[in-house]
Design a protein around this motif. Structure first.
Motif, PDB file in Angstrom:
ATOM      1  N   GLU A  13      12.343  -3.357  14.453  1.00  0.00           N
ATOM      2  CA  GLU A  13      11.623  -3.035  13.212  1.00  0.00           C
ATOM      3  C   GLU A  13      10.885  -4.257  12.666  1.00  0.00           C
ATOM      4  O   GLU A  13       9.745  -4.144  12.199  1.00  0.00           O
ATOM      5  N   ILE A  14      11.518  -5.417  12.748  1.00  0.00           N
ATOM      6  CA  ILE A  14      10.865  -6.654  12.299  1.00  0.00           C
ATOM      7  C   ILE A  14       9.678  -6.955  13.208  1.00  0.00           C
ATOM      8  O   ILE A  14       8.578  -7.261  12.725  1.00  0.00           O
ATOM      9  N   GLU A  39       2.871   3.882   8.417  1.00  0.00           N
ATOM     10  CA  GLU A  39       1.538   4.040   7.821  1.00  0.00           C
ATOM     11  C   GLU A  39       1.475   3.333   6.464  1.00  0.00           C
ATOM     12  O   GLU A  39       0.445   2.770   6.098  1.00  0.00           O
ATOM     13  N   LEU A  40       2.588   3.352   5.743  1.00  0.00           N
ATOM     14  CA  LEU A  40       2.643   2.660   4.450  1.00  0.00           C
ATOM     15  C   LEU A  40       2.446   1.156   4.635  1.00  0.00           C
ATOM     16  O   LEU A  40       1.721   0.519   3.870  1.00  0.00           O
ATOM     17  N   ILE A  41       3.054   0.588   5.657  1.00  0.00           N
ATOM     18  CA  ILE A  41       2.853  -0.835   5.956  1.00  0.00           C
ATOM     19  C   ILE A  41       1.379  -1.091   6.270  1.00  0.00           C
ATOM     20  O   ILE A  41       0.782  -2.046   5.768  1.00  0.00           O
ATOM     21  N   ALA A  42       0.774  -0.214   7.077  1.00  0.00           N
ATOM     22  CA  ALA A  42      -0.647  -0.365   7.425  1.00  0.00           C
ATOM     23  C   ALA A  42      -1.529  -0.261   6.179  1.00  0.00           C
ATOM     24  O   ALA A  42      -2.472  -1.045   6.007  1.00  0.00           O
ATOM     25  N   ALA A  43      -1.231   0.690   5.308  1.00  0.00           N
ATOM     26  CA  ALA A  43      -2.019   0.853   4.081  1.00  0.00           C
ATOM     27  C   ALA A  43      -1.857  -0.356   3.165  1.00  0.00           C
ATOM     28  O   ALA A  43      -2.834  -0.833   2.567  1.00  0.00           O
ATOM     29  N   TYR A  44      -0.637  -0.863   3.068  1.00  0.00           N
ATOM     30  CA  TYR A  44      -0.368  -2.017   2.214  1.00  0.00           C
ATOM     31  C   TYR A  44      -1.122  -3.259   2.706  1.00  0.00           C
ATOM     32  O   TYR A  44      -1.793  -3.945   1.924  1.00  0.00           O
ATOM     33  N   VAL A  45      -1.054  -3.528   3.991  1.00  0.00           N
ATOM     34  CA  VAL A  45      -1.771  -4.681   4.556  1.00  0.00           C
ATOM     35  C   VAL A  45      -3.276  -4.496   4.373  1.00  0.00           C
ATOM     36  O   VAL A  45      -3.981  -5.437   3.983  1.00  0.00           O
ATOM     37  N   SER A  46      -3.778  -3.293   4.617  1.00  0.00           N
ATOM     38  CA  SER A  46      -5.210  -3.026   4.441  1.00  0.00           C
ATOM     39  C   SER A  46      -5.632  -3.239   2.995  1.00  0.00           C
ATOM     40  O   SER A  46      -6.721  -3.756   2.722  1.00  0.00           O
ATOM     41  N   ILE A  52       2.274  -4.580  13.290  1.00  0.00           N
ATOM     42  CA  ILE A  52       1.442  -3.692  12.465  1.00  0.00           C
ATOM     43  C   ILE A  52       0.590  -4.529  11.518  1.00  0.00           C
ATOM     44  O   ILE A  52      -0.619  -4.318  11.396  1.00  0.00           O
ATOM     45  N   ALA A  53       1.211  -5.490  10.847  1.00  0.00           N
ATOM     46  CA  ALA A  53       0.463  -6.334   9.901  1.00  0.00           C
ATOM     47  C   ALA A  53      -0.635  -7.118  10.615  1.00  0.00           C
ATOM     48  O   ALA A  53      -1.775  -7.175  10.146  1.00  0.00           O
ATOM     49  N   ILE A  57       7.574  -9.215   4.578  1.00  0.00           N
ATOM     50  CA  ILE A  57       7.175  -9.869   5.826  1.00  0.00           C
ATOM     51  C   ILE A  57       5.732  -9.515   6.159  1.00  0.00           C
ATOM     52  O   ILE A  57       4.944 -10.385   6.547  1.00  0.00           O
ATOM     53  N   ALA A  58       5.368  -8.256   6.003  1.00  0.00           N
ATOM     54  CA  ALA A  58       3.990  -7.834   6.294  1.00  0.00           C
ATOM     55  C   ALA A  58       2.996  -8.593   5.421  1.00  0.00           C
ATOM     56  O   ALA A  58       1.937  -9.016   5.904  1.00  0.00           O
ATOM     57  N   ALA A  59       3.330  -8.781   4.148  1.00  0.00           N
ATOM     58  CA  ALA A  59       2.436  -9.518   3.244  1.00  0.00           C
ATOM     59  C   ALA A  59       2.310 -10.975   3.670  1.00  0.00           C
ATOM     60  O   ALA A  59       1.217 -11.558   3.599  1.00  0.00           O
ATOM     61  N   LEU A  60       3.399 -11.566   4.117  1.00  0.00           N
ATOM     62  CA  LEU A  60       3.336 -12.951   4.588  1.00  0.00           C
ATOM     63  C   LEU A  60       2.467 -13.064   5.834  1.00  0.00           C
ATOM     64  O   LEU A  60       1.667 -13.989   5.962  1.00  0.00           O
ATOM     65  N   VAL A  61       2.614 -12.120   6.748  1.00  0.00           N
ATOM     66  CA  VAL A  61       1.780 -12.122   7.959  1.00  0.00           C
ATOM     67  C   VAL A  61       0.317 -11.990   7.568  1.00  0.00           C
ATOM     68  O   VAL A  61      -0.542 -12.705   8.102  1.00  0.00           O
TER      69      VAL A  61
END
Length: 180
Positions: free
Chosen positions: A131-132, A47-54, A138-139, A103-107
């Protein structure tokens, strides 16, 4: 006010899901698998990855909702979520999660900029291939969800209590409830 008449007053993606149940099913199922399904990453971390990308996408509804969902599932709560959103490199998260957030930020910015070195760095910090993979998906999915929500100008509540209420529903019942 949404760009189209949804026939409901539900906020964000929930209003869109109620408007078009045919698309709600697959979209909810994807979120359920990515954010709540079996994984070596915790639900809070995903969820943190989702919130960060959002947040990077400046999607107000998705940032607020997934920040609340992450906070409800992380021992460090909202403070950690806010730290990651402000400075993922300096936030008190594991080196593995920091590499996955990179990686999520790059995506989010341009997926073609993810390099073999970025993936190798995540592996060095203990990230598995699954995980990768899931971080990239997710991103990518949240770029789509964010554009869906913002492209139709859905309503985003101002009151943080609304997001805390939604967080409890997601924690207790999951994403498939949105497709009902």
């Amino acid at each position: 006010m949404p760009h189209i008449e949804l026939g409901n007053d539900l906020p964000g993606i929930t209003g869109l899901m109620a408007y078009r149940p045919e698309t709600a099913g697959p979209l909810s199922a994807l979120a359920e698998v990515l954010l709540r399904g079996p994984s070596s990453l915790t639900r809070g971390e995903r969820e943190l990855i989702a919130a960060y990308v959002s947040s990077l996408n400046e999607c107000r509804f998705c940032t607020a909702s997934h920040a609340a969902f992450a906070a409800a599932q992380l021992p460090e709560g909202r403070e950690l979520v806010d730290q990651v959103r402000a400075d993922p490199g300096g936030a008190p998260v594991s080196a593995k999660l920091r590499a996955l957030l990179r990686i999520a930020a790059l995506v989010q910015a341009d997926a073609r900029t993810v390099t073999a070195d970025d993936v190798a760095a995540a592996r060095r910090e203990g990230a598995t291939d699954v995980e990768i993979h899931d971080t990239v998906l997710i991103a990518a999915a949240f770029c789509m969800y964010n554009r869906y929500v913002d492209g139709l100008a859905t309503v985003a509540p101002e009151d943080p209590a609304a997001y805390e209420f939604m967080a409890q529903l997601i924690v207790d019942e999951g994403y498939l409830r949105l497709a009902r």
